[in-house]
Write a protein that holds these residues in place. Sequence first.
Motif, mmCIF file in Angstrom:
data_model
loop_
_atom_site.group_PDB
_atom_site.id
_atom_site.type_symbol
_atom_site.label_atom_id
_atom_site.label_comp_id
_atom_site.label_asym_id
_atom_site.label_seq_id
_atom_site.Cartn_x
_atom_site.Cartn_y
_atom_site.Cartn_z
ATOM 1 N N THR A 1 0.807 27.942 20.381
ATOM 2 C CA THR A 1 0.111 28.697 21.425
ATOM 3 C C THR A 1 1.070 29.052 22.545
ATOM 4 O O THR A 1 1.118 30.194 23.008
ATOM 5 C CB THR A 1 -1.082 27.879 21.960
ATOM 6 O OG1 THR A 1 -1.990 27.630 20.887
ATOM 7 C CG2 THR A 1 -1.795 28.599 23.081
ATOM 8 N N MET A 2 1.862 28.068 22.984
ATOM 9 C CA MET A 2 2.831 28.327 24.047
ATOM 10 C C MET A 2 3.850 29.376 23.609
ATOM 11 O O MET A 2 4.211 30.259 24.386
ATOM 12 C CB MET A 2 3.533 27.021 24.450
ATOM 13 C CG MET A 2 4.497 27.166 25.617
ATOM 14 S SD MET A 2 3.751 27.689 27.177
ATOM 15 C CE MET A 2 2.801 26.245 27.622
ATOM 16 N N ARG A 3 4.318 29.288 22.358
ATOM 17 C CA ARG A 3 5.268 30.290 21.859
ATOM 18 C C ARG A 3 4.656 31.687 21.892
ATOM 19 O O ARG A 3 5.326 32.657 22.233
ATOM 20 C CB ARG A 3 5.708 29.950 20.435
ATOM 21 C CG ARG A 3 6.748 28.866 20.362
ATOM 22 C CD ARG A 3 7.460 28.832 19.016
ATOM 23 N NE ARG A 3 6.566 28.855 17.876
ATOM 24 C CZ ARG A 3 6.164 27.792 17.188
ATOM 25 N NH1 ARG A 3 6.587 26.587 17.537
ATOM 26 N NH2 ARG A 3 5.363 27.903 16.149
ATOM 27 N N ALA A 53 5.996 34.981 23.984
ATOM 28 C CA ALA A 53 6.500 36.125 23.214
ATOM 29 C C ALA A 53 6.355 37.412 24.030
ATOM 30 O O ALA A 53 5.415 37.555 24.827
ATOM 31 C CB ALA A 53 5.733 36.257 21.902
ATOM 32 N N GLU A 54 7.285 38.311 23.833
ATOM 33 C CA GLU A 54 7.270 39.588 24.557
ATOM 34 C C GLU A 54 5.978 40.351 24.280
ATOM 35 O O GLU A 54 5.494 40.389 23.151
ATOM 36 C CB GLU A 54 8.459 40.454 24.149
ATOM 37 C CG GLU A 54 9.776 39.979 24.723
ATOM 38 C CD GLU A 54 9.816 40.005 26.237
ATOM 39 O OE1 GLU A 54 9.258 40.931 26.876
ATOM 40 O OE2 GLU A 54 10.420 39.080 26.799
ATOM 41 N N THR A 78 2.681 36.890 33.098
ATOM 42 C CA THR A 78 3.364 37.618 32.031
ATOM 43 C C THR A 78 4.285 36.671 31.265
ATOM 44 O O THR A 78 4.653 35.606 31.779
ATOM 45 C CB THR A 78 4.203 38.773 32.591
ATOM 46 O OG1 THR A 78 5.300 38.227 33.331
ATOM 47 C CG2 THR A 78 3.375 39.715 33.461
ATOM 48 N N PRO A 79 4.688 37.062 30.063
ATOM 49 C CA PRO A 79 5.637 36.226 29.327
ATOM 50 C C PRO A 79 6.937 35.989 30.102
ATOM 51 O O PRO A 79 7.475 34.885 30.086
ATOM 52 C CB PRO A 79 5.891 37.018 28.045
ATOM 53 C CG PRO A 79 4.664 37.835 27.855
ATOM 54 C CD PRO A 79 4.210 38.187 29.241
ATOM 55 N N THR A 80 7.416 37.013 30.786
ATOM 56 C CA THR A 80 8.651 36.867 31.569
ATOM 57 C C THR A 80 8.456 35.855 32.688
ATOM 58 O O THR A 80 9.304 34.977 32.901
ATOM 59 C CB THR A 80 9.098 38.220 32.140
ATOM 60 O OG1 THR A 80 9.307 39.128 31.056
ATOM 61 C CG2 THR A 80 10.371 38.095 32.957
ATOM 62 N N GLU A 81 7.335 35.951 33.403
ATOM 63 C CA GLU A 81 7.043 34.996 34.475
ATOM 64 C C GLU A 81 6.931 33.578 33.912
ATOM 65 O O GLU A 81 7.444 32.629 34.519
ATOM 66 C CB GLU A 81 5.741 35.367 35.179
ATOM 67 C CG GLU A 81 5.828 36.629 35.994
ATOM 68 C CD GLU A 81 4.474 37.125 36.464
ATOM 69 O OE1 GLU A 81 4.450 37.851 37.470
ATOM 70 O OE2 GLU A 81 3.441 36.811 35.827
ATOM 71 N N LEU A 82 6.287 33.449 32.771
ATOM 72 C CA LEU A 82 6.133 32.139 32.145
ATOM 73 C C LEU A 82 7.489 31.549 31.766
ATOM 74 O O LEU A 82 7.776 30.387 32.065
ATOM 75 C CB LEU A 82 5.229 32.244 30.914
ATOM 76 C CG LEU A 82 5.025 30.978 30.090
ATOM 77 C CD1 LEU A 82 4.523 29.822 30.955
ATOM 78 C CD2 LEU A 82 4.086 31.247 28.931
ATOM 79 N N ARG A 83 8.331 32.344 31.139
ATOM 80 C CA ARG A 83 9.653 31.833 30.744
ATOM 81 C C ARG A 83 10.482 31.449 31.967
ATOM 82 O O ARG A 83 11.167 30.424 31.959
ATOM 83 C CB ARG A 83 10.382 32.871 29.884
ATOM 84 C CG ARG A 83 9.779 33.000 28.489
ATOM 85 C CD ARG A 83 10.639 33.830 27.561
ATOM 86 N NE ARG A 83 10.948 35.158 28.076
ATOM 87 C CZ ARG A 83 10.178 36.237 27.888
ATOM 88 N NH1 ARG A 83 9.051 36.149 27.196
ATOM 89 N NH2 ARG A 83 10.543 37.396 28.380
ATOM 90 N N PRO A 107 3.909 41.428 17.661
ATOM 91 C CA PRO A 107 2.745 40.893 16.952
ATOM 92 C C PRO A 107 2.421 39.445 17.305
ATOM 93 O O PRO A 107 1.278 39.021 17.208
ATOM 94 C CB PRO A 107 3.135 40.996 15.475
ATOM 95 C CG PRO A 107 4.298 41.895 15.409
ATOM 96 C CD PRO A 107 4.952 41.897 16.752
ATOM 97 N N GLN A 108 3.419 38.688 17.736
ATOM 98 C CA GLN A 108 3.222 37.269 18.041
ATOM 99 C C GLN A 108 2.551 37.035 19.402
ATOM 100 O O GLN A 108 1.988 35.981 19.641
ATOM 101 C CB GLN A 108 4.561 36.520 18.041
ATOM 102 C CG GLN A 108 5.296 36.539 16.736
ATOM 103 C CD GLN A 108 6.131 37.801 16.562
ATOM 104 O OE1 GLN A 108 6.237 38.638 17.447
ATOM 105 N NE2 GLN A 108 6.711 37.951 15.382
#
Length: 71
Positions: A30-32, A36-37, A2-7, A41-42
């Motif tokens: 791509t990484m951004r 993104a949550e 997930t984005p949270t896990e990645l961050r 849209p991102q």
Amino acid sequence: MTPTELRHLLAHMSLSQCRAADWIGVDERTMRRWCAEEGTPQHRRMPEPAARLLRLLAAQMGVVPQETPDE
């Protein structure tokens, strides 16, 4: 991943999104998008092979991230 896990993983590895993108061979945009949550849209889902590679790099660095908090 997930984005949270990645961050959280990037934070534990002390890596910027730009640096992490460079390490795994993807564009910074791509990484951004992966960070993104969800629901924005991102956001784009991180492919499992890229997630595995990042986890492997973290393990090589001796980084074992703590559990991510429930959202």
